[in-house]
Every structure is written in C-alpha cells, then in structure tokens.
Design an enzyme around this catalytic site. Structure first.
Site, short mmCIF file in Angstrom:
data_model
loop_
_atom_site.label_atom_id
_atom_site.label_comp_id
_atom_site.label_asym_id
_atom_site.label_seq_id
_atom_site.Cartn_x
_atom_site.Cartn_y
_atom_site.Cartn_z
N SER A 157 0.79 -1.11 0.00
CA SER A 157 0.08 -0.10 -0.10
C SER A 157 1.00 1.31 -0.24
CB SER A 157 -0.98 0.03 1.33
OG SER A 157 -1.52 1.49 1.37
N GLY B 103 -10.06 7.59 7.66
CA GLY B 103 -10.73 8.01 8.87
C GLY B 103 -11.62 9.27 8.94
N LEU C 48 -15.17 8.84 5.16
CA LEU C 48 -15.73 8.70 3.62
C LEU C 48 -15.58 7.33 3.14
CD1 LEU C 48 -14.12 11.80 2.20
CD2 LEU C 48 -16.36 11.64 2.73
N SER D 225 -13.48 4.56 3.52
CA SER D 225 -12.21 3.98 2.91
C SER D 225 -12.35 2.51 2.99
CB SER D 225 -10.96 4.57 3.31
OG SER D 225 -10.77 4.45 5.06
N GLU E 295 -15.59 -7.93 5.79
CA GLU E 295 -15.49 -7.06 7.02
C GLU E 295 -15.89 -7.73 8.43
OE1 GLU E 295 -15.36 -2.79 7.47
OE2 GLU E 295 -16.28 -2.72 5.23
N ASP F 39 -22.19 1.18 3.67
CA ASP F 39 -21.16 1.72 2.89
C ASP F 39 -20.85 0.74 1.74
OD1 ASP F 39 -21.05 3.44 4.93
OD2 ASP F 39 -19.38 2.79 6.10
C1 GLA Z 1 -20.64 4.44 9.74
C2 GLA Z 1 -21.16 2.98 9.60
C3 GLA Z 1 -22.48 3.02 8.53
C4 GLA Z 1 -23.49 4.00 9.16
C5 GLA Z 1 -22.96 5.29 9.52
C6 GLA Z 1 -23.95 6.25 10.20
O1 GLA Z 1 -20.32 5.26 8.51
O2 GLA Z 1 -20.16 2.46 8.89
O3 GLA Z 1 -22.85 1.72 8.24
O4 GLA Z 1 -23.88 3.27 10.51
O5 GLA Z 1 -21.59 5.21 10.23
O6 GLA Z 1 -24.76 6.63 9.43
#
Ligand code: GLA
Length: 407
Positions: free
Chosen positions: A87, A142, A145, A147, A180, A192
């Site tokens: 990386s 962190g 967004l 990652s 994950e 996400d």
């Molecule tokens: C983090 C978690 C998501 C969601 C948001 C809050 O980013 O990874 O799954 O719960 O918080 O909306």
C-alpha cells in the site's frame, strides 16, 4: 454487468482522479512485486451519506452517494499460488499462500483485502491463480468517507476481473460485507458497501436497509455540488462509541416493540408509540430513539423534495439532521458544529451535516454549483477563527461504482 458495459466502464474517464495517481500505483506494483505479471488497474469510490444518519443498523432508509475520489488498486497475476498486498499509505508488505490463508485476522491493514480473498474463495471454490495487489488513491482515511468499503468492494471487483468471474455488483457487495463482518470483525452496517458497489454517476442511492430494496434519485449536477470539509479530528474511541450507539438503539427497540409488536426494527417504531412509552425509557435511550424515528421522517421528506425537483428541501433536512446528531444522538464535536454553523449563514449553501459515524471526521454540504470557492474559503476562515488551523475542503460529483481504468 454485461461485457459491453464492462468494456465501456473500462475506458471511462474519472474526472476527479489525477492521472499521476494511477501511474504511481502501476509503478509501485512493478517495483514492489517484480515477479508478478502484467498489471491491470481498478478504481473504487468512497461515499458520503446525505440523509439517514445512523439509520442503516436501525433498519431505516439511507441516502448516500459515491464520490469521485477513492481507492486505486493495481493487480497483477502470480504463478506461485500467493496473494501479496502492498500500500502507498501503510508500511509492511504482506504475502500469503492461497492454499493456507490465515484463519484469523492478522491485526494489520491487510486484513481487509485478505478477508476479500477468503470470501471470494468460499464463493468460487478454487483460485485460478495468485495475484499481487498495490493500493493507492486519494481518499482520506478515517474521515468518514468509507475508505474500508472502498478497499473491500474495489478488491472484490479487481479479483473477480482478474479471475475472469462474472459477478454482479450485489455479489461484490456481499463479499465485502462478509469480509468486514466475519473476518475483520467490524460490526459495520450495510450502507457503505452498497453505496460504493451500487453507485450510479449523477445519482443518490435510496437504500431501504430493512429489506435492501434500492432505487436511484437524480442529483442535478449542473446545478449542485457536494462539498466535504474534513475537520482532521480522529477520535480513538470512535469505534467503541459507535458500538455503544448500536447497543443503545437495540435496547430502546426491545422496550418499544412491546407496544408495537409488528415493528421489526427501531426505524419502524412510530412517534406515537415513542410518546406513549416515554416513561419506559431512560433519558439517553429516549434521545437516541427520538433521533432515529425523526430521522426516518426527515429522510422521507428529503426524498419527496428531490423527486419534486426541490433539492433545497434536502438541504434543510440535512441541517435538521445535524442538529439532531449533535443534541440527541451526541455524535458531533465542536469542530463539526463550527463547520455547519459557518455554512448555514453562507450564500450558495443548501444544507450540510456531519457524515459517516461522527465523533470527528468530515461534514458534507450540498451547495450551488459555482459557489464552491466562496463556500470553501468561508468554511476555512470560520474554522481558523475558532481553532487556529484549516480544514481540508474538497468538491465532489456523485460518481459511479467500481471500474477498471485504462493504463
Ligand atoms: C458509519 C457506518 C455506517 C453507518 C454510519 C452512520 O459510517 O459504517 O454503516 O452506520 O456510520 O450513518
């Protein structure tokens, strides 16, 4: 994806992705994995969530979009049956035999791609060949967004292409989720990886987290931009505080469902039930439940507004959401609040709120196209006055999901 759209995706240009980032990944791959074959390069976006804050694990609807910044992944075939990871952001190269992959996480960043390889193997049975990966890109880690979803969905997409597998975007999302949750061991919600894997350029994703139905809502990119301001605040306790919110919501639901037995999740509890049962909840649980139940309505209202061509409604709801995240859900911090307060009085801003889990990280703003510089400068100035330093500010367009890039 059929082969025609794959081919189209392969040559698609990415507006927000500087060419030198792609070249850097190819160079690093060649230098750090000299015995691997010809490289191919993939991109997977990050995401911002505009509405539905902390609703995914409560079974509500969310409104994220992918952004045109993300992870660049170089992959090259190997003939020795190994997978190797390096990386540009993290030290330490990692190599594993495909025939003897670790059963437990290694405690390093490589657990994310390793979890993907394991999940892909359990999907397809045997690996056709080994592969070397190099990860780069332009997504701050962190900042909220996503990652990790970008790396996971991107690795699944790159590996599926390298192994010649015809997988649907939803398959890649499931591979990412299982990596994950089951290998890395993060209790992440479903938003996400869906936001990254199912994204469509120029659109927001409307995702119902109770039954995973989804649709796309257009975001008028001629008229609107998404601006993200990163406070630079990274809180060590963010993961445990996030898990605490998950637990509080589970507890509130256990109590409230007694009065509304048909509800299957907290997001389905009505405001009437909540008012009638107020005495059964302690103060903290009442605040968390009020945020969740009101956010469900705000998110619906924002959707209506978008469908009627009134993005200003989305903006208003984002500001209301931030106030609730600050006062009721208690996941904000002074730096995030300062950004939202500054933006609220600024021409060209429709609305904004913290994005991701909170506890630091970034705010997302919906702004009029053309006002990017003015708003960015105003945010920096307001933040500097309070904290004597500047936030990172970046403008995004709503981007598509993972693609292969031309090299
Ligand atoms: C983090 C978690 C998501 C969601 C948001 C809050 O980013 O990874 O799954 O719960 O918080 O909306």
């Amino acid at each position: 994806m059929d082969s025609a759209s794959m081919a189209e995706a392969r040559v698609r240009a990415l507006s927000g992705l500087p060419e030198e980032l792609v070249a850097e990944v190819v160079d690093e791959l060649r230098v750090r994995h000299p015995d691997a074959g010809t490289p191919r390069v993939f991109f997977a976006p990050g995401r911002v969530n505009l509405m539905g804050a902390h609703l995914d694990y409560n079974g509500g609807a969310v409104l994220p979009t992918a952004i045109d910044r993300g992870t660049v992944i170089g992959v090259a075939p190997r003939t020795d049956g190994q997978v190797q990871f390096s990386s540009s952001f993290e030290g330490g190269d990692h190599a594993f035999d495909l025939a003897r992959l670790p059963e437990r996480p290694t405690g390093t960043w490589a657990d994310y791609p390793l979890g993907i390889v394991r999940a892909m193997l359990s999907l397809v049975g045997a690996a056709p060949e080994g592969a070397s990966f190099h990860f780069g890109g332009n997504l701050p880690i962190g900042a909220g967004l996503s990652s990790s979803a970008s790396i996971c969905v991107g690795t699944a997409h790159a590996l599926a292409s390298a192994w010649g597998l015809d997988l649907e975007p939803l398959d890649l999302v499931h591979v990412a989720l299982s990596a994950e949750r089951e290998f890395v061991g993060v209790r992440c919600g479903i938003m996400d990886p869906h936001a990254v894997g199912l994204a469509r350029a120029g659109h927001l994703l409307w995702l119902e987290c109770s039954d995973v139905r989804y649709e796309y809502l257009p975001l008028d990119s001629e008229r609107l931009s998404i601006l993200v301001a990163d406070t630079g605040v990274r809180r060590e306790l963010a993961a445990s505080e996030f898990n605490q919110r998950v637990e509080e919501c589970r507890h509130a639901f256990e109590i409230l469902r007694v009065s509304q037995p048909e509800a299957t999740c907290l997001a389905q509890i009505s405001m009437e039930t909540l008012s009638a049962c107020a005495a059964d909840l302690d103060d903290v649980l009442a605040r968390r439940a009020t945020h969740v139940i009101a956010e469900v309505q705000r998110t619906e209202d924002a959707r209506e507004g978008l469908l009627l061509g009134r993005p200003e409604v989305l903006g208003e709801k984002m500001l209301e959401a931030h106030a609730s995240l600050r006062g009721l859900y208690e996941v904000s911090c002074p730096e995030l609040d300062r950004l939202v307060e500054t933006a609220a009085g600024c021409d060209g801003v429709l609305g904004g709120r913290l994005t991701g889990a909170g506890f630091g990280g970034a705010c997302v703003f919906l702004i009029e196209r053309g006002s990017e510089e003015l708003v960015g400068a105003r945010l920096k100035e307001g933040f500097r006055e309070a904290f004597d330093r500047e936030p990172e500010v970046a403008v995004f367009q709503a981007a598509g999901g993972p693609v292969e890039l031309e090299v």
